[in-house]
Design a protein around this motif. Structure first.
Motif, PDB file in Angstrom:
ATOM      1  N   ASN A 120       0.517  -1.294  -0.080  1.00  0.00           N
ATOM      2  CA  ASN A 120      -0.100   0.087  -0.199  1.00  0.00           C
ATOM      3  C   ASN A 120       0.191   0.833  -0.146  1.00  0.00           C
ATOM      4  N   PHE A 121       2.396   1.291   0.596  1.00  0.00           N
ATOM      5  CA  PHE A 121       3.250   2.598   0.668  1.00  0.00           C
ATOM      6  C   PHE A 121       4.290   2.251  -0.647  1.00  0.00           C
ATOM      7  N   GLY A 122       4.430   3.219  -1.275  1.00  0.00           N
ATOM      8  CA  GLY A 122       5.724   2.736  -1.588  1.00  0.00           C
ATOM      9  C   GLY A 122       6.859   3.553  -1.309  1.00  0.00           C
ATOM     10  N   THR A 123       8.508   3.868  -1.744  1.00  0.00           N
ATOM     11  CA  THR A 123       9.623   3.018  -0.363  1.00  0.00           C
ATOM     12  C   THR A 123       9.720   4.711   0.129  1.00  0.00           C
ATOM     13  N   ASP A 124       9.349   5.820  -0.057  1.00  0.00           N
ATOM     14  CA  ASP A 124       9.095   7.035   0.374  1.00  0.00           C
ATOM     15  C   ASP A 124       8.298   7.239   1.973  1.00  0.00           C
ATOM     16  N   LYS A 125       7.308   6.099   1.152  1.00  0.00           N
ATOM     17  CA  LYS A 125       6.499   5.996   2.291  1.00  0.00           C
ATOM     18  C   LYS A 125       6.508   5.785   3.738  1.00  0.00           C
ATOM     19  N   LYS A 126       7.231   4.150   3.021  1.00  0.00           N
ATOM     20  CA  LYS A 126       7.848   3.006   3.674  1.00  0.00           C
ATOM     21  C   LYS A 126       8.971   3.498   4.452  1.00  0.00           C
ATOM     22  N   SER A 127       9.798   4.164   4.087  1.00  0.00           N
ATOM     23  CA  SER A 127      10.765   5.089   5.109  1.00  0.00           C
ATOM     24  C   SER A 127      10.369   5.958   6.302  1.00  0.00           C
ATOM     25  N   GLU A 128       9.146   6.742   6.313  1.00  0.00           N
ATOM     26  CA  GLU A 128       8.603   7.901   6.484  1.00  0.00           C
ATOM     27  C   GLU A 128       8.325   7.316   7.472  1.00  0.00           C
ATOM     28  N   LEU A 129       6.972   5.817   7.522  1.00  0.00           N
ATOM     29  CA  LEU A 129       6.065   5.056   8.429  1.00  0.00           C
ATOM     30  C   LEU A 129       7.580   4.154   9.231  1.00  0.00           C
ATOM     31  N   LEU A 130       8.198   4.037   9.031  1.00  0.00           N
ATOM     32  CA  LEU A 130       9.116   3.196   9.792  1.00  0.00           C
ATOM     33  C   LEU A 130       9.880   3.685  10.084  1.00  0.00           C
ATOM     34  N   ARG A 131      10.806   4.657  10.156  1.00  0.00           N
ATOM     35  CA  ARG A 131      11.398   5.825  11.354  1.00  0.00           C
ATOM     36  C   ARG A 131       9.933   6.003  12.133  1.00  0.00           C
ATOM     37  N   SER A 132       8.714   6.007  12.171  1.00  0.00           N
ATOM     38  CA  SER A 132       8.008   6.768  13.060  1.00  0.00           C
ATOM     39  C   SER A 132       7.945   6.135  14.281  1.00  0.00           C
ATOM     40  N   ALA A 133       7.508   4.265  13.612  1.00  0.00           N
ATOM     41  CA  ALA A 133       7.099   2.778  14.059  1.00  0.00           C
ATOM     42  C   ALA A 133       7.977   3.000  15.234  1.00  0.00           C
ATOM     43  N   LEU A 134       9.334   2.801  14.597  1.00  0.00           N
ATOM     44  CA  LEU A 134      11.014   3.233  15.778  1.00  0.00           C
ATOM     45  C   LEU A 134      10.916   3.995  16.533  1.00  0.00           C
ATOM     46  N   LYS A 135      10.523   4.962  16.285  1.00  0.00           N
ATOM     47  CA  LYS A 135      10.695   6.335  17.455  1.00  0.00           C
ATOM     48  C   LYS A 135       9.619   5.901  18.276  1.00  0.00           C
ATOM     49  N   PHE A 136       8.757   5.044  18.119  1.00  0.00           N
ATOM     50  CA  PHE A 136       7.286   5.226  19.567  1.00  0.00           C
ATOM     51  C   PHE A 136       7.353   3.640  19.940  1.00  0.00           C
TER      52      PHE A 136
END
Length: 322
Positions: A120-136
């Motif tokens: 459901n996500f392109g590479t840029d969105k995956k990058s953004e989501l993964l960084r944010s998920a790891l912060k949480f």
């Protein structure tokens, strides 16, 4: 610095929800629980009994909320991503590291896998989501927490190039083991990735031609061979990697890993880590007496996977002699 005033203190994103062609995030309240279970799924299960998590409605947000809310969150420093081939001591490594109050040890969090494998996500969105998920996931909830270490799922070695683009300076660890021992362990209790079609074969880069008339047991050797090849391919292009061999002994694995990620633990913290090795990785109340499958016989052709394993061992020996 802690997150004592952050409104989402002790809340983590833990699941993607797809509904009407949109993707949402479901949230979980941790209360005061630390990630000390062998697998993140177990922590999730324990938290679900909390009043905040057991109501008739779900706590859900958009993926954009996840990104925005993570901006002001104070997180521990991400120190390493651990790749492994399964049944190779990765749970023991993570359980040992989890004994340190300074560490936040995330072991195979389902959300990370869902993001990495989502269509459901392109590479840029995956990058953004993964960084944010790891912060949480790595939020500083206790004052002594300093280090975030993430153990990935075995098949995430095929995402190593993408993860390296996200974290260009981060030390990566590759943990492996003698293939016969890995497959004997799976023969005793099969992991889902070793069962044909429980995960799509293309997750491992396996083609329909390769599967052919392959036996149920041989499929596991095929998957394991792909993992070893993935390790070899990644190491060819990336030197910020430590290779860890279970067969050198778990104390050696832990010492080498800690040295590579360059964390200076106190003597008491190290003692707790090494003491944990005396108990079973998946049950800390049981004394570890060695593997119980050593005498089992494999009816599997190990020619290819043994060859790949030998290449990994040779690279390890070259590193030591150099």
């Amino acid at each position: 610095m802690e997150n004592t005033t952050h409104p989402l203190l002790n809340w983590i994103p833990y699941k993607l929800i797809e509904k009407e062609n949109e993707v949402y995030i479901e949230w979980l309240y941790l209360d005061d629980k630390k990630y000390i279970d062998p697998f993140f799924d177990e922590t999730i299960s324990k938290c679900k009994s909390h009043a905040y998590n057991s109501t008739s409605f779900k706590i859900v947000s958009t993926v954009e909320n996840l990104v925005d809310w993570s901006d002001e969150l104070v997180s521990a420093d991400l120190k390493s991503l651990v790749f492994h081939v399964s049944r190779c001591g990765s749970t023991m490594l993570s359980q040992s590291l989890a004994t340190s109050n300074e560490n936040i040890m995330v072991s195979e969090a389902p959300l990370i896998d869902e993001i990495l494998r989502s269509h459901n996500f392109g590479t840029d969105k995956k990058s953004e989501l993964l960084r944010s998920a790891l912060k949480f996931l790595g939020q500083k909830r206790f004052p002594e927490q300093k280090n975030l270490i993430v153990k990935l799922d075995a098949w995430h070695i095929f995402k190593a190039g993408f993860l390296r683009s996200l974290f260009p300076e981060l030390p990566f660890a590759l943990l492996f083991r003698n293939p016969g021992e890995v497959l004997k362990s799976h023969q005793k209790m099969m992991g889902m990735h070793m069962v044909p079609n429980l995960l799509p074969p293309d997750v491992f880069g396996i083609s329909a031609t390769e599967i052919g008339e392959i036996s149920f047991q041989q499929y596991g050797a095929l998957v394991l061979g792909k993992y070893f090849q993935g390790f070899l391919d990644f190491y060819e292009t990336d030197q910020n990697v430590v290779k860890l061999n279970y067969n050198d002994g778990m104390k050696s694995v832990i010492e080498k890993f800690i040295s590579f990620i360059n964390i200076d633990y106190s003597a008491s913290e190290l003692e707790k880590m090494y003491e944990r090795l005396n108990r079973h990785s998946k049950n800390e109340n049981a004394i570890f007496k060695g593997d119980s499958f050593k005498e089992e016989v494999l009816e599997i052709d190990l020619t290819l996977v043994n060859s790949l394993h030998e290449k990994l061992e040779n690279i390890l020996l070259e590193d030591i002699t150099n």
